[in-house]
Design a protein around this motif. Structure first.
Motif, PDB file in Angstrom:
ATOM      1  N   LYS A   1      66.398  77.660  16.893  1.00 11.11           N
ATOM      2  CA  LYS A   1      66.442  78.036  18.305  1.00 11.11           C
ATOM      3  C   LYS A   1      65.057  78.553  18.668  1.00 11.11           C
ATOM      4  CE  LYS A   1      71.281  79.176  18.600  1.00 11.11           C
ATOM      5  NZ  LYS A   1      72.293  80.136  18.956  1.00 11.11           N
ATOM      6  N   LEU A   2      64.537  78.097  19.795  1.00  8.18           N
ATOM      7  CA  LEU A   2      63.259  78.590  20.311  1.00  8.18           C
ATOM      8  C   LEU A   2      63.551  79.523  21.468  1.00  8.18           C
ATOM      9  CD1 LEU A   2      60.825  75.544  20.409  1.00  8.18           C
ATOM     10  CD2 LEU A   2      60.799  77.504  18.894  1.00  8.18           C
TER      11      LEU A   2
ATOM     12  N   GLY B   1      62.755  85.613  26.598  1.00 11.52           N
ATOM     13  CA  GLY B   1      64.148  86.036  26.499  1.00 11.52           C
ATOM     14  C   GLY B   1      65.161  84.938  26.732  1.00 11.52           C
ATOM     15  N   LYS B   2      64.705  83.691  26.870  1.00 12.27           N
ATOM     16  CA  LYS B   2      65.615  82.582  27.116  1.00 12.27           C
ATOM     17  C   LYS B   2      65.583  81.605  25.949  1.00 12.27           C
ATOM     18  CE  LYS B   2      66.017  81.083  31.337  1.00 12.27           C
ATOM     19  NZ  LYS B   2      65.704  80.406  32.605  1.00 12.27           N
ATOM     20  N   ILE B   3      66.765  81.134  25.557  1.00  9.63           N
ATOM     21  CA  ILE B   3      66.856  80.095  24.537  1.00  9.63           C
ATOM     22  C   ILE B   3      66.574  78.764  25.224  1.00  9.63           C
ATOM     23  CG2 ILE B   3      68.363  78.916  22.909  1.00  9.63           C
ATOM     24  CD1 ILE B   3      69.869  81.573  22.598  1.00  9.63           C
ATOM     25  N   LEU B   4      65.604  78.029  24.676  1.00 11.84           N
ATOM     26  CA  LEU B   4      65.198  76.773  25.291  1.00 11.84           C
ATOM     27  C   LEU B   4      66.082  75.629  24.811  1.00 11.84           C
ATOM     28  CD1 LEU B   4      61.327  77.188  24.991  1.00 11.84           C
ATOM     29  CD2 LEU B   4      62.844  77.934  26.824  1.00 11.84           C
ATOM     30  N   GLU B   5      66.476  74.758  25.736  1.00  9.72           N
ATOM     31  CA  GLU B   5      67.347  73.624  25.429  1.00  9.72           C
ATOM     32  C   GLU B   5      66.528  72.440  24.933  1.00  9.72           C
ATOM     33  OE1 GLU B   5      69.725  72.733  28.855  1.00  9.72           O
ATOM     34  OE2 GLU B   5      70.062  74.862  29.250  1.00  9.72           O
ATOM     35  N   ASN B   6      67.075  71.700  23.968  1.00  9.79           N
ATOM     36  CA  ASN B   6      66.363  70.593  23.330  1.00  9.79           C
ATOM     37  C   ASN B   6      65.880  69.523  24.298  1.00  9.79           C
ATOM     38  OD1 ASN B   6      66.660  71.727  20.826  1.00  9.79           O
ATOM     39  ND2 ASN B   6      68.348  70.414  20.200  1.00  9.79           N
ATOM     40  N   ASN B   7      66.659  69.212  25.333  1.00  5.15           N
ATOM     41  CA  ASN B   7      66.311  68.100  26.211  1.00  5.15           C
ATOM     42  C   ASN B   7      65.350  68.477  27.332  1.00  5.15           C
ATOM     43  OD1 ASN B   7      68.164  69.680  27.517  1.00  5.15           O
ATOM     44  ND2 ASN B   7      69.373  67.994  28.318  1.00  5.15           N
ATOM     45  N   ARG B   8      64.972  69.722  27.431  1.00  9.36           N
ATOM     46  CA  ARG B   8      64.059  70.180  28.495  1.00  9.36           C
ATOM     47  C   ARG B   8      62.605  69.982  28.063  1.00  9.36           C
ATOM     48  NH1 ARG B   8      66.475  74.288  31.924  1.00  9.36           N
ATOM     49  NH2 ARG B   8      64.636  73.849  33.159  1.00  9.36           N
TER      50      ARG B   8
ATOM     51  N   GLU C   1      59.480  71.981  32.547  1.00 12.59           N
ATOM     52  CA  GLU C   1      60.762  72.433  33.087  1.00 12.59           C
ATOM     53  C   GLU C   1      61.107  73.851  32.639  1.00 12.59           C
ATOM     54  OE1 GLU C   1      63.162  68.195  33.374  1.00 12.59           O
ATOM     55  OE2 GLU C   1      63.292  69.362  31.537  1.00 12.59           O
ATOM     56  N   CYS C   2      60.536  74.279  31.519  1.00 12.43           N
ATOM     57  CA  CYS C   2      60.840  75.608  30.975  1.00 12.43           C
ATOM     58  C   CYS C   2      59.992  76.710  31.596  1.00 12.43           C
ATOM     59  CB  CYS C   2      60.634  75.617  29.465  1.00 12.43           C
ATOM     60  SG  CYS C   2      61.797  74.581  28.569  1.00 12.43           S
ATOM     61  N   LYS C   3      58.999  76.336  32.411  1.00 12.21           N
ATOM     62  CA  LYS C   3      58.156  77.360  33.035  1.00 12.21           C
ATOM     63  C   LYS C   3      58.997  78.235  33.947  1.00 12.21           C
ATOM     64  CE  LYS C   3      54.429  75.901  35.012  1.00 12.21           C
ATOM     65  NZ  LYS C   3      53.245  75.226  35.537  1.00 12.21           N
ATOM     66  N   SER C   4      58.676  79.524  33.944  1.00 15.71           N
ATOM     67  CA  SER C   4      59.377  80.456  34.828  1.00 15.71           C
ATOM     68  C   SER C   4      58.362  81.422  35.411  1.00 15.71           C
ATOM     69  CB  SER C   4      60.446  81.214  34.047  1.00 15.71           C
ATOM     70  OG  SER C   4      59.840  82.121  33.155  1.00 15.71           O
ATOM     71  N   PRO C   5      58.728  82.123  36.479  1.00 16.28           N
ATOM     72  CA  PRO C   5      57.793  83.097  37.057  1.00 16.28           C
ATOM     73  C   PRO C   5      57.438  84.216  36.069  1.00 16.28           C
ATOM     74  CG  PRO C   5      59.646  82.710  38.547  1.00 16.28           C
ATOM     75  CD  PRO C   5      59.944  82.000  37.265  1.00 16.28           C
TER      76      PRO C   5
ATOM     77  N   THR D   1      53.529  82.685  22.944  1.00 12.33           N
ATOM     78  CA  THR D   1      54.201  82.816  21.664  1.00 12.33           C
ATOM     79  C   THR D   1      55.687  82.577  21.867  1.00 12.33           C
ATOM     80  OG1 THR D   1      52.588  84.436  20.889  1.00 12.33           O
ATOM     81  CG2 THR D   1      54.685  84.343  19.715  1.00 12.33           C
ATOM     82  N   MET D   2      56.223  81.621  21.122  1.00 12.32           N
ATOM     83  CA  MET D   2      57.654  81.357  21.147  1.00 12.32           C
ATOM     84  C   MET D   2      58.245  81.839  19.832  1.00 12.32           C
ATOM     85  SD  MET D   2      58.162  77.683  22.895  1.00 12.32           S
ATOM     86  CE  MET D   2      57.558  77.338  24.517  1.00 12.32           C
ATOM     87  N   HIS D   3      59.363  82.491  19.914  1.00 10.04           N
ATOM     88  CA  HIS D   3      60.017  83.010  18.725  1.00 10.04           C
ATOM     89  C   HIS D   3      60.978  81.968  18.164  1.00 10.04           C
ATOM     90  CE1 HIS D   3      58.425  87.085  19.047  1.00 10.04           C
ATOM     91  NE2 HIS D   3      58.418  86.811  20.339  1.00 10.04           N
ATOM     92  N   VAL D   4      60.934  81.811  16.851  1.00 11.83           N
ATOM     93  CA  VAL D   4      61.764  80.834  16.153  1.00 11.83           C
ATOM     94  C   VAL D   4      62.892  81.576  15.448  1.00 11.83           C
ATOM     95  CG1 VAL D   4      61.808  79.069  14.343  1.00 11.83           C
ATOM     96  CG2 VAL D   4      59.764  79.354  15.780  1.00 11.83           C
TER      97      VAL D   4
END
Length: 118
Positions: free
Chosen positions: A57-58, A62-69, A73-77, A86-89
Motif C-alpha cells: 500500500k502506498l 494520509g491517503k492510500i493510493l489506488e492502483n489504477n490512478r 490524478e493523485c494530486k491534492s491541494p 515521500t510516499m510511505h510503503v
C-alpha cells in the motif's frame, strides 16, 4: 512547456525507515507501476519483501493510493508534489491459506492434557 511531460520526484519510505529513491516519474505513471518499481528495487537483504503489487500500500498525505490512478490524478491541494515527495510503503503480511490454518487448529486440539485430578 508544450512537449514536456510533467515529472514528479518521489522517494519511497520503507517500514524500517530506509528509502528507495528519489527518482523522477512521469505524471502519467500509475500507482501500480510505482509499486512494481518498489518490488524491483526492494533491498535483497531485507526479509518479508513484497511479492506482488497487492502486497503493498502506498500512502501519500494520509491517503492510500489506488492502483489504477495516475500520479496526476493523485494530486491534492494538501500535497501538490512540488519538490520531492515521500510516499510511505506499507507491506501486507503474507497470509496463510485456509488449509494450513485448519491443520494448525487441529494440532492444538491433539495435545490435550489427559490428567485426572482426584
Amino acid at each position: 512547456m508544450s512537449g514536456m511531460q510533467e515529472q514528479f520526484e518521489i522517494k519511497f519510505r520503507l517500514p524500517d525507515g530506509t528509502d528507495i529513491g528519489p527518482k523522477q516519474y512521469p505524471a502519467a505513471s500509475t500507482v501500480a507501476t510505482l509499486k512494481e518499481t518498489i518490488i524491483a528495487q526492494w533491498p535483497k537483504d531485507k526479509e518479508k519483501g513484497p511479492r506482488t503489487v497487492n502486497d503493498i500500500k502506498l500512502i501519500n498525505a494520509g491517503k492510500i493510493l489506488e492502483n489504477n490512478r495516475t500520479l496526476s490524478e493523485c494530486k491534492s491541494p494538501i500535497c501538490d508534489f512540488s519538490g520531492m515527495t515521500t510516499m510511505h510503503v506499507v507491506v501486507r503480511a503474507p497470509t496463510q491459506d485456509k488449509q494450513s490454518d485448519k491443520r494448525a487448529a487441529k494440532k492444538t486440539k491433539d495435545f490435550r492434557c489427559g490428567c485426572a485430578i482426584m
